[in-house]
Design a protein around this motif. Structure first.
Motif, PDB file in Angstrom:
ATOM      1  N   VAL A 148      56.294  10.258  49.410  1.00 37.54           N
ATOM      2  CA  VAL A 148      55.207   9.304  49.199  1.00 37.54           C
ATOM      3  C   VAL A 148      53.872   9.969  49.520  1.00 37.54           C
ATOM      4  N   LEU A 149      53.869  10.879  50.457  1.00 31.79           N
ATOM      5  CA  LEU A 149      52.640  11.538  50.881  1.00 31.79           C
ATOM      6  C   LEU A 149      52.388  12.845  50.127  1.00 31.79           C
ATOM      7  N   GLY A 150      53.232  13.146  49.178  1.00 31.36           N
ATOM      8  CA  GLY A 150      52.980  14.322  48.352  1.00 31.36           C
ATOM      9  C   GLY A 150      53.583  15.606  48.879  1.00 31.36           C
ATOM     10  N   VAL A 151      54.427  15.527  49.872  1.00 30.00           N
ATOM     11  CA  VAL A 151      55.088  16.732  50.377  1.00 30.00           C
ATOM     12  C   VAL A 151      56.570  16.434  50.556  1.00 30.00           C
ATOM     13  N   HIS A 152      57.366  17.468  50.789  1.00 27.60           N
ATOM     14  CA  HIS A 152      58.781  17.184  51.039  1.00 27.60           C
ATOM     15  C   HIS A 152      59.077  17.217  52.537  1.00 27.60           C
ATOM     16  N   ILE A 164      46.007   9.932  49.202  1.00 27.05           N
ATOM     17  CA  ILE A 164      44.792  10.409  48.525  1.00 27.05           C
ATOM     18  C   ILE A 164      44.957  11.861  48.090  1.00 27.05           C
ATOM     19  N   LEU A 165      45.405  12.705  49.023  1.00 27.47           N
ATOM     20  CA  LEU A 165      45.560  14.126  48.692  1.00 27.47           C
ATOM     21  C   LEU A 165      46.590  14.300  47.587  1.00 27.47           C
ATOM     22  N   ASN A 166      47.657  13.529  47.654  1.00 23.87           N
ATOM     23  CA  ASN A 166      48.697  13.605  46.642  1.00 23.87           C
ATOM     24  C   ASN A 166      48.122  13.290  45.265  1.00 23.87           C
ATOM     25  N   LYS A 167      47.221  12.297  45.223  1.00 23.99           N
ATOM     26  CA  LYS A 167      46.629  11.902  43.947  1.00 23.99           C
ATOM     27  C   LYS A 167      45.619  12.925  43.458  1.00 23.99           C
ATOM     28  N   THR A 168      44.791  13.449  44.410  1.00 19.18           N
ATOM     29  CA  THR A 168      43.655  14.257  43.968  1.00 19.18           C
ATOM     30  C   THR A 168      43.990  15.730  43.774  1.00 19.18           C
TER      31      THR A 168
END
Ligand SMILES: Nc1nc2c(ncn2[C@@H]2O[C@H](COP(=O)(O)OP(=O)(O)O)[C@@H](O)[C@H]2O)c(=O)[nH]1
Ligand SMILES: [Mg+2]
Lengths: 99, 711
Positions: free
Chosen positions: B449-453, B532-536
């Motif tokens: 969900v936060l863009g990392v594993h 946010i970071l995941n999106k941008t």
């Protein structure tokens, strides 16, 4: 020493006749043989280094809750693989795959 | 005997300055570092590989009169160019700096470990194989046929139990012999049968003449002919040979590239970018690269697989064929009993209990670090106060030196180090036992969900103690994007020093419930930033691929040693900076720069956050060390005579002040680490982002409370 022969690719052809299914849906603790790994280059290479190549015998050990990653046993070591990649590993297990 | 010793003495002197360079290479978690520690003791340095964010561990020892330099390479699974660790290791091994490799392999996992050995052998560098963890293998009623092993690989193969020191010095003995003899003599090995643990037990069997190290011993080394072992299937082998011939005709000696021609051929076939770059520096070589492309296409069509898969599976097939003759399994005694580690493994990865245990572990880390740190910190403070009574700080110089430099030093020791040491200790235990990958397994899904594993959860857990080593640990992430997101998330974890503030203010005066609320807000901010970071950030979240090691009983020596080395490292890196800034702040204070800082910050501190103006400078100090915000508040309370902080700040101010301290910026040392791991631009971006978030959320809480109370 001399009776050990290197390199004849017999293993893959033997399993070529079985139906292709996928890893995420096969039973836990069931020995299955990898038929192909269809993930991206990098993941594929990483998996190959860890011993997950066509022909190797692997076993699903655990699944994290809520469709989380899987724990696989391969050549005596345990590897955790994200479900997305695991669903791209095709093996000859007994359940149908829905991808 | 006497003769021998004086002889030894004399020889010893001859060898001074005559270094043998050995590199330890192998998969992760096989015991390289334990062997490294056994051999080098405390004479080690942690640095970075030049220009890379990969840690370089180096140590020295003197063995039988030889000056030996050992490098502990990062654990890797192959010599491809897919990770920074692999590239660093490969380039280092190939360079002239290494005379010999000790390839450490895990006896309980021969197949996968030999996969790496096969690749190392292609580099044709003197090599000794250390088969480690023999104790565990034998406990499983298995053993290894070392004579057969050596016969097949034609290099020295030594059984090792690193944690007990068994076989480690024998590795060096073999290494020295190999370097001086320029080849492997298996028949000299009768003396190997006896196992020795301490190096003074070694008889000086061979006294070697002074080595001319300027003519590299590697060049003189006659690497055994391993072609039957290493050769691939007919099609692949044919292409490699053709390519190798092609390379030898066009380039001639591949010495200038440091790699053997067969290795280059193999890597070109494998589409290895780094080797391709290396070769294509010379424009004459474009033909070779083109040919390798054709061959690769050819093979991929023929096998219906990608080249990396073809080559890996052929190596594994070769390994399969020799495993049976190396590995001895006592089938009579083979047991299938569930061991205690299996039960722990089951519980800690359980779909409900696993999360409960994880929560307890996290609370436990914080609690232990805090309790011990608080106690030790109190002692250090007392010492400083005691010492300060006799010091004259009325002069400007005295004030700068004592309160700035010495005070800064004591502050760093008493405020940070006392938390860092117990924390490192705990983390080493957690790491050595093998728990952290379980946490990654359980939370992988959530981390996406936060863009990392899931691996990021490991660095985040480390962050609870101290953000500095935790952010440094983000180097384990596979891609730049993941490393950046991981660093941002990790730097938002409230560390032990932040806890001092939160517990001292909110915990003390408002109750533990509000501490929980602060945590909740912090947690929401982490999710928000991750999203946010995941999106941008461009790119995609990659999936987790990670080895899950078996649980092990943590090794006391390893833990204490590692804690010591890490702490020492931390001290030498950050103490000087902290002291310098301590002096700087003291100078600013004396020249009343601080007053104006407070005034400049008024719009934020007073208007947005509703805090007293004087807190502005405290927050500035807090960048240096977060717990200073609270410590200075206490000092202020005492100096203006109100006695208690509760008379200085209202409850809502306490809450906002703690919240801002938690969120507003990574501490100075963390910012430096972030810059090192990524770049200064990103470090500043993170800092700005966190400042903004802290101000916005602080304002919302402050004004929200104001509105609720007044309307
Ligand atoms: N039982 C046993 N454990 C070992 C042995 N060698 C290393 N270990 C353990 O294996 C783990 C990994 O060792 P480490 O040196 O950190 O591995 P590295 O990643 O290769 O540096 C540690 O928990 C060690 O205590 C051994 O010979 N026997
Ligand atoms: Mg290590």
């Amino acid at each position: 020493m001399n009776e050990i022969k290197f390199n004849d690719s017999d293993q893959i052809s033997k399993i070529g006749k079985t139906l292709i299914k996928c890893l995420t849906l096969c039973q836990k603790n069931e020995d299955v043989i990898v038929l192909s790994v269809n993930s991206g280059m990098k993941a594929k290479n990483h998996l190959a280094n860890l011993g997950i190549v066509p022909g190797s015998i692997i076993k699903k050990k655990k699944e994290a809750p809520l469709r989380g990653p899987l724990e696989i046993e391969v050549k005596g070591s345990k590897i955790v693989i994200g479900r997305g990649i695991a669903s791209k590993i095709l093996v000859n297990c007994n359940k149908e795959c829905n991808i | 005997m006497k003769d021998c010793c004086s002889h030894k003495e004399r020889k010893k002197n001859q060898f001074i300055g005559n270094k043998i360079n050995i590199a330890l290479a192998g998969n992760p978690n096989v015991g390289k570092s334990v062997i490294f520690n056994q051999l080098t003791g405390l004479s080690q340095t942690i640095g970075n590989w030049p220009g890379k964010t990969v840690e370089k561990m180096e140590g020295h020892l003197n063995f039988l009169g030889h000056n030996i330099n050992i490098v502990d390479l990062p654990g890797i699974y192959s010599l491809s160019a897919y990770s920074l660790e692999e590239i660093v290791s490969r380039e280092y091994i190939a360079s002239d700096e290494v005379d010999l490799i000790i390839n450490v392999i895990d006896a309980t996992n021969l197949e996968r470990n030999l996969f790496f050995t096969f690749q190392l052998l292609e580099l044709k560098i003197p090599i000794v194989i250390a088969v480690n963890q023999m104790d565990i293998l034998r406990k499983r009623n298995k053993d290894i046929n070392f004579e057969m092993f050596e016969q097949i690989f034609k290099v020295p193969v030594i059984p090792v139990v690193a944690v007990h020191g068994v076989g480690v010095y024998q590795l060096l003995e073999e290494a020295i012999e190999l370097i001086y003899e320029h080849k492997f003599n298996p028949h000299k090995k009768e003396h190997r049968k006896k196992r020795r643990t301490h190096h003074h037990h070694f008889k000086i069997k061979h006294m070697y003449p002074k080595l001319e190290l300027n003519t590299s011993s590697r060049e003189l080394f006659q690497f055994p002919d391993l072609s039957p072992l290493l050769s691939f299937g007919k099609e692949v082998e044919e292409k490699i040979q053709l390519l190798e011939d092609n390379i030898e005709q066009n380039i001639g000696d591949t010495e200038k590239y440091h790699y053997p021609s067969r290795f280059i051929a193999l890597k070109l076939l494998e589409n290895d970018r780094e080797i391709e770059k290396l070769i294509s520096k010379d424009i004459h070589n474009s033909e070779i690269i083109k040919t390798s492309k054709d061959y690769r296409k050819n093979l991929e069509e023929y096998h219906g697989e990608e080249i990396s898969t073809i080559i890996s599976s052929e190596i594994y097939q070769n390994i399969n064929k020799i495993i049976d003759s190396i590995l001895i399994i006592d089938t009579r005694k083979e047991t299938k009993k569930q061991s205690i580690t299996d039960i722990i493994d089951h519980l800690t990865t359980h779909s409900i209990l696993g999360y409960v245990i994880l929560a307890l572990v996290l609370i436990g880390i914080y609690y232990f670090t805090f309790i011990i740190g608080d106690f030790l910190g109190g002692l250090v403070d007392q010492l400083y106060t005691y010492l300060s009574t006799d010091i004259d700080t009325s002069t400007v110089a005295g004030k700068i030196l004592w309160e700035g430099a010495v005070g800064g030093f004591f502050g760093a020791v008493g405020g940070v180090l006392v938390y860092v040491i117990p924390f490192f200790l705990l983390i080493e235990i957690l790491q050595d036992s093998g728990y952290l990958p379980r946490a990654a397994f359980l939370l992988d899904k959530f981390m996406h969900v936060l863009g990392v594993h899931g691996k990021t959860i490991i660095t985040m857990i480390l962050g609870f103690g101290c953000n500095v080593p935790a952010c440094a640990g983000c180097r384990i992430m596979e891609t730049e994007r993941e490393k950046k997101i991981s660093i941002a998330l990790t730097s938002l974890i409230p560390c032990a020093a932040t806890m001092v503030v939160v517990m001292g203010l909110v915990g003390e005066y408002l109750g533990i419930g509000f501490v929980g609320l602060l945590f909740l807000i912090n947690f929401i901010v982490i999710i928000f930033v991750g999203r946010i970071l995941n999106k941008t950030m461009p790119g995609e979240c990659t999936e987790l691929i990670m080895e899950m090691h078996e649980y092990r009983k943590p090794n006391t020596r390893v833990i204490i040693k590692q804690t010591w080395v890490r702490t020492r490292e931390f001290v030498f890196r950050s103490l000087p900076i902290i002291i310098l800034i301590g002096i700087l702040l003291e100078v600013m204070y004396i020249f009343s720069v601080l007053e104006s800082v407070n005034i400049i910050l008024t719009p934020i501190t007073v208007f947005c956050l509703g805090l007293p103006a004087v807190t502005g400078i405290f927050l500035i100090y807090g960048i240096l060390r977060k717990e200073l915000t609270f410590a200075l508040l206490e000092v202020l309370a005492v100096s203006i005579g109100v006695g208690s902080v509760s008379l200085l700040l209202s409850p809502i101010q306490m809450f906002v002040f703690s919240l801002v301290t938690m969120l507003y910026i990574p501490c100075f040392a963390t910012i430096i680490i972030i810059a090192k791991q990524t770049n200064w631009k990103y470090a500043l971006q993170i800092s700005l982002l966190e400042i903004t978030i802290a101000i916005i959320i602080g304002s919302i809480v402050n004004w929200g409370y104001f509105l609720i109370v007044n309307f």
